[in-house]
Motif scaffolding. Structure first.
Motif, PDB file in Angstrom:
ATOM      1  N   LYS A 145      26.051   7.994  11.316  1.00 15.26           N
ATOM      2  CA  LYS A 145      24.729   8.404  10.842  1.00 15.26           C
ATOM      3  C   LYS A 145      23.737   8.522  11.992  1.00 15.26           C
ATOM      4  CE  LYS A 145      22.713   7.427   7.086  1.00 15.26           C
ATOM      5  NZ  LYS A 145      22.061   6.774   5.919  1.00 15.26           N
ATOM      6  N   ALA A 146      23.776   7.560  12.930  1.00 11.14           N
ATOM      7  CA  ALA A 146      22.840   7.592  14.057  1.00 11.14           C
ATOM      8  C   ALA A 146      23.056   8.841  14.906  1.00 11.14           C
ATOM      9  CB  ALA A 146      23.004   6.328  14.909  1.00 11.14           C
ATOM     10  N   VAL A 147      24.312   9.167  15.191  1.00  8.77           N
ATOM     11  CA  VAL A 147      24.601  10.349  16.000  1.00  8.77           C
ATOM     12  C   VAL A 147      24.234  11.619  15.237  1.00  8.77           C
ATOM     13  CG1 VAL A 147      26.431  11.658  17.140  1.00  8.77           C
ATOM     14  CG2 VAL A 147      26.386   9.169  17.326  1.00  8.77           C
ATOM     15  N   LEU A 148      24.474  11.622  13.930  1.00  9.47           N
ATOM     16  CA  LEU A 148      24.119  12.779  13.108  1.00  9.47           C
ATOM     17  C   LEU A 148      22.607  13.024  13.121  1.00  9.47           C
ATOM     18  CD1 LEU A 148      24.824  14.986  11.082  1.00  9.47           C
ATOM     19  CD2 LEU A 148      24.975  13.231   9.293  1.00  9.47           C
ATOM     20  N   VAL A 149      21.829  11.975  12.942  1.00 13.70           N
ATOM     21  CA  VAL A 149      20.362  12.107  12.962  1.00 13.70           C
ATOM     22  C   VAL A 149      19.872  12.505  14.354  1.00 13.70           C
ATOM     23  CG1 VAL A 149      18.188  10.846  12.729  1.00 13.70           C
ATOM     24  CG2 VAL A 149      19.989  10.537  11.033  1.00 13.70           C
ATOM     25  N   PHE A 150      20.461  11.932  15.396  1.00 14.27           N
ATOM     26  CA  PHE A 150      20.091  12.303  16.765  1.00 14.27           C
ATOM     27  C   PHE A 150      20.296  13.799  16.996  1.00 14.27           C
ATOM     28  CE2 PHE A 150      21.751  13.120  21.095  1.00 14.27           C
ATOM     29  CZ  PHE A 150      20.605  12.846  21.826  1.00 14.27           C
ATOM     30  N   GLY A 151      21.425  14.320  16.542  1.00 15.48           N
ATOM     31  CA  GLY A 151      21.689  15.742  16.708  1.00 15.48           C
ATOM     32  C   GLY A 151      20.661  16.601  15.993  1.00 15.48           C
ATOM     33  N   MET A 152      20.297  16.216  14.783  1.00 21.04           N
ATOM     34  CA  MET A 152      19.321  16.995  14.021  1.00 21.04           C
ATOM     35  C   MET A 152      17.928  16.929  14.644  1.00 21.04           C
ATOM     36  SD  MET A 152      20.868  18.547  11.532  1.00 21.04           S
ATOM     37  CE  MET A 152      19.704  18.889  10.207  1.00 21.04           C
ATOM     38  N   ILE A 153      17.576  15.793  15.212  1.00 18.42           N
ATOM     39  CA  ILE A 153      16.285  15.690  15.904  1.00 18.42           C
ATOM     40  C   ILE A 153      16.262  16.620  17.120  1.00 18.42           C
ATOM     41  CG2 ILE A 153      14.823  14.152  17.278  1.00 18.42           C
ATOM     42  CD1 ILE A 153      15.606  11.900  15.348  1.00 18.42           C
ATOM     43  N   CYS A 154      17.361  16.651  17.865  1.00 18.66           N
ATOM     44  CA  CYS A 154      17.446  17.578  18.996  1.00 18.66           C
ATOM     45  C   CYS A 154      17.326  19.030  18.532  1.00 18.66           C
ATOM     46  CB  CYS A 154      18.765  17.387  19.739  1.00 18.66           C
ATOM     47  SG  CYS A 154      18.909  15.838  20.661  1.00 18.66           S
ATOM     48  N   ALA A 155      17.843  19.313  17.331  1.00 14.38           N
ATOM     49  CA  ALA A 155      17.790  20.681  16.808  1.00 14.38           C
ATOM     50  C   ALA A 155      16.358  21.168  16.616  1.00 14.38           C
ATOM     51  CB  ALA A 155      18.551  20.768  15.492  1.00 14.38           C
ATOM     52  N   LEU A 156      15.406  20.237  16.441  1.00 19.24           N
ATOM     53  CA  LEU A 156      13.995  20.608  16.289  1.00 19.24           C
ATOM     54  C   LEU A 156      13.431  21.272  17.540  1.00 19.24           C
ATOM     55  CD1 LEU A 156      12.627  17.488  14.385  1.00 19.24           C
ATOM     56  CD2 LEU A 156      12.835  19.817  13.481  1.00 19.24           C
ATOM     57  N   ALA A 157      14.194  21.261  18.643  1.00 23.22           N
ATOM     58  CA  ALA A 157      13.755  21.948  19.862  1.00 23.22           C
ATOM     59  C   ALA A 157      13.620  23.451  19.646  1.00 23.22           C
ATOM     60  CB  ALA A 157      14.741  21.672  21.005  1.00 23.22           C
ATOM     61  N   ILE A 158      14.085  23.952  18.511  1.00 19.60           N
ATOM     62  CA  ILE A 158      13.880  25.362  18.191  1.00 19.60           C
ATOM     63  C   ILE A 158      12.393  25.705  18.174  1.00 19.60           C
ATOM     64  CG2 ILE A 158      13.829  25.037  15.677  1.00 19.60           C
ATOM     65  CD1 ILE A 158      15.376  27.659  15.406  1.00 19.60           C
ATOM     66  N   LEU A 159      11.551  24.707  17.864  1.00 16.30           N
ATOM     67  CA  LEU A 159      10.106  24.934  17.843  1.00 16.30           C
ATOM     68  C   LEU A 159       9.558  25.174  19.246  1.00 16.30           C
ATOM     69  CD1 LEU A 159       9.083  22.201  15.239  1.00 16.30           C
ATOM     70  CD2 LEU A 159       9.443  24.650  14.849  1.00 16.30           C
ATOM     71  N   GLY A 160      10.278  24.710  20.276  1.00 20.83           N
ATOM     72  CA  GLY A 160       9.820  24.924  21.646  1.00 20.83           C
ATOM     73  C   GLY A 160       9.889  26.374  22.079  1.00 20.83           C
ATOM     74  N   VAL A 161      10.694  27.187  21.360  1.00 19.43           N
ATOM     75  CA  VAL A 161      10.821  28.598  21.714  1.00 19.43           C
ATOM     76  C   VAL A 161       9.557  29.370  21.367  1.00 19.43           C
ATOM     77  CG1 VAL A 161      12.254  30.662  21.391  1.00 19.43           C
ATOM     78  CG2 VAL A 161      13.297  28.396  21.280  1.00 19.43           C
ATOM     79  N   ILE A 162       8.784  28.845  20.412  1.00 18.17           N
ATOM     80  CA  ILE A 162       7.584  29.540  19.942  1.00 18.17           C
ATOM     81  C   ILE A 162       6.584  29.709  21.091  1.00 18.17           C
ATOM     82  CG2 ILE A 162       5.601  29.411  18.372  1.00 18.17           C
ATOM     83  CD1 ILE A 162       7.453  27.836  16.455  1.00 18.17           C
ATOM     84  N   GLY A 163       6.160  30.924  21.303  1.00 23.63           N
ATOM     85  CA  GLY A 163       5.184  31.213  22.354  1.00 23.63           C
ATOM     86  C   GLY A 163       5.777  31.380  23.733  1.00 23.63           C
ATOM     87  N   THR A 164       7.101  31.217  23.862  1.00 27.72           N
ATOM     88  CA  THR A 164       7.752  31.339  25.165  1.00 27.72           C
ATOM     89  C   THR A 164       7.998  32.806  25.499  1.00 27.72           C
ATOM     90  OG1 THR A 164       8.856  29.205  24.889  1.00 27.72           O
ATOM     91  CG2 THR A 164       9.772  30.688  26.519  1.00 27.72           C
TER      92      THR A 164
END
Length: 445
Positions: free
Chosen positions: A312-331
Motif C-alpha cells: 500500500k505504501a509503495v502504491l500510494v507513493f507511486g500515485m503521489i509521484c503521478a501528480l507531477a503531471i500538474l508540473g507540465v502546465i505552463g511549461t
C-alpha cells in the motif's frame, strides 16, 4: 527471509522466470499494437481529414471495447483458462492490425480499433492469472512488474520503431509490422505456454516450491464464475482497488495516446524528434516499474516488513509521484515538460505494477480473472474517457493545460480510494453457503 528459504529459492530451477518473461513479451507486443495508432495519428489526420475530436474518438474506440469486455473476459478466463484464451487473443491481435492496414476510411479505422479492444480484453487479466499460478507470493511483485513494465517498454522501442516505419513507408506499413509481431507471438504462445500442472518442462522441485510459497491454486471456484462475479462486485476491497486503478488508467491512457501529438503540436517537434523525446519518460517508467514496483517491494517484504503495508505504501507513493503531471502546465521548454512527464509516468508505472499484483493476492480460488476483470473494466472506462475528453478539451481550448488539470484531480481521487477504501491486502474469503445461495437466487431472477 530465513536463510533456509533463501537457499531453497536459489537451488530450485528457474522455469517460472522464463514463463514470466514470455508473458511480458506478450504484453510488449499488444502494447506496440496500441501505440501504432498514436504514432500514425498525424498522418491519419491528413489522409482522412480528421479533427482532434475525431482522433480522440478513434483512440477511445479501442478502450470502449476493451473496457466493456473486461468483466466478461475475466469470467471467460476463469472458466476456460489462460492457455486457451491466450491463444485466441494473440491470433485476433494480428487480425485487427491487418484490418487497420487495409482501412479506407474513418469508419473502418474505428471498427478495427474496436476489434483490437475485443482481442486484447483478456490480456492483462490473463497475465495476472498466469503470474499467480507460476509464482509464490514472495516473488509476485517482481514477476508482475515484468509484464507491467513491458507495457511501458513498448513505448521505448515501439514508438521509435513504428515512427521510422511510418515516416519511411507510410502509416499502413506500421500496422503491417504490428500484425507480423502478433502472429509471431501467437505461434510462440501455442508452443511455449502451459499452466504449471501441465508444463512438462517444470521440475517437481520447482512446482513444489511454487505451490508451497502461496501460488494461486489452479482450477475453478466451486461457486461458479457467475456466482463469483456477483459476490466480488459487492466487496469493498475490490472497489477500493478498482477506483485507485481507474485513476492510474486515466492518466496512463492520456500519455499513451496523446503524448506524441502533444510533443508535435505544443512543443513543435517533428514526428521522429517527438519519438526520441517520448522514449525518455517511457524508459524511466520501465525502470521504476521493475525496480521500485517489483524488486523493492519483494525485497522489503523479504526483510520482514508487513506485506500489506509495503504494497500500500509503495502504491500510494507511486500515485503521489503521478501528480507531477500538474508540473507540465505552463511549461514551454520541452526538456522541463519531459522531466515532469517522466516523474509522473514513473509514478504511474510503480502504481501499475503493485496494482496488478493485488488481484492474485486477494481473490478467492477461481476468482483472479474476475477481480482483474472488474478492476480493468472500470479502469478502462476511464481509459476510454481520457483520450476522447482530452481531444475535445484540446479542440475547444487549443491547449493541453486543462486536460492535465483534469488528470491531476482524477489521480488525487484514486489516492483517497487506496488509502481509505482498499483496506488490508489479504485474501477475500470465498462465498459462504448463505452467500452462494443468494448468488444462485440472483442468477435465477
Amino acid at each position: 527471509m530465513q536463510p533456509d528459504v533463501m537457499t531453497r529459492r536459489q537451488s530450485v530451477p528457474r522455469r517460472r522466470w522464463w514463463i514470466g518473461i514470455f508473458v511480458g513479451i506478450g504484453i510488449l507486443v499488444n502494447y506496440i499494437d496500441r501505440v501504432t495508432l498514436s504514432v500514425a495519428a498525424p498522418q491519419l489526420s491528413e489522409a482522412f481529414n480528421l479533427t482532434p475530436g475525431d482522433i480522440g474518438i478513434l483512440f477511445s474506440a479501442f478502450s470502449w471495447a476493451y473496457a466493456l469486455l473486461q468483466i466478461p473476459a475475466g469470467v471467460v478466463l476463469d472458466r476456460y483458462g489462460v492457455t486457451r484464451v491466450g491463444r485466441w487473443g494473440a491470433f485476433l491481435w494480428a487480425v485487427s492490425s491487418v484490418i487497420t492496414a487495409l482501412a479506407s476510411g474513418f469508419g473502418g479505422l474505428v471498427a478495427a480499433r474496436f476489434l483490437l479492444g475485443v482481442a486484447e480484453a483478456p490480456g492483462l487479466a490473463a497475465s495476472s492469472k498466469a503470474t499467480g499460478y507460476w509464482f509464490p507470493r514472495a516473488e509476485r511483485a517482481l514477476a508482475t512488474s515484468i509484464f507491467d513494465a513491458s507495457a511501458k517498454f513498448a513505448n521505448v522501442i515501439g514508438v521509435p520503431l513504428i515512427a521510422f516505419v511510418v515516416v519511411t513507408f507510410g502509416w499502413r506499413w506500421g500496422f503491417w509490422m504490428s500484425a507480423a509481431l502478433s502472429l509471431v507471438y501467437f505461434a510462440g504462445f501455442c508452443i511455449v505456454y502451459r499452466d504449471p500442472s501441465q508444463d512438462a518442462r517444470l521440475s517437481r522441485d520447482e512446482l513444489a516450491y511454487i505451490q508451497q510459497g502461496g501460488a494461486t491454486p489452479e482450477g475453478q471456484s466451486a461457486t461458479g464464475t457467475a456466482g463469483m462475479l456477483g459476490y466480488l462486485l459487492t466487496n469493498k476491497k475490490v472497489w477500493g482497488l478498482t477506483i485507485g486503478y481507474s485513476a492510474y488508467d486515466y492518466a496512463f491512457y492520456l500519455f499513451l495516446t496523446w503524448l506524441p501529438s502533444y510533443l508535435v503540436t505544443t512543443m513543435h517537434m517533428s514526428v521522429l524528434h517527438s519519438a526520441g523525446y517520448a522514449m525518455i519518460p517511457w524508459a524511466w517508467a520501465t525502470f521504476t516499474d521493475v525496480f521500485i514496483g517489483g524488486w523493492i517491494v519483494d525485497h522489503l517484504i523479504a526483510k520482514g516488513h508487513d506485506e500489506s503495508g509495503v504494497r500500500k505504501a509503495v502504491l500510494v507513493f507511486g500515485m503521489i509521484c503521478a501528480l507531477a503531471i500538474l508540473g507540465v502546465i505552463g511549461t514551454s521548454d520541452p526538456r522541463w515538460a519531459i522531466a515532469w512527464i517522466s516523474v509522473s509516468l514513473g509514478g504511474l508505472a510503480i502504481a501499475g505494477a503493485v496494482s496488478w499484483s493485488i488481484p492474485s493476492l486477494i481473490a478467492p480460488q477461481g476468482g483472479v480473472g474476475t477481480v482483474s476483470g472488474i478492476m480493468n473494466c472500470v479502469g478502462n472506462v476511464m481509459g476510454a474517457v481520457a483520450p476522447a475528453l482530452t481531444g475535445f478539451i484540446v479542440s475547444a481550448t487549443h491547449s493541453f493545460e486543462n486536460a492535465f488539470w483534469v488528470a491531476g484531480v482524477v489521480i488525487f481521487a484514486g489516492i483517497l480510494s487506496i488509502v481509505f477504501v482498499l483496506g488490508k491486502i489479504e485474501p477475500i474469503p470465498g462465498p459462504s453457503g448463505e452467500q452462494r445461495r443468494t448468488a444462485d437466487a440472483a442468477r435465477s431472477i
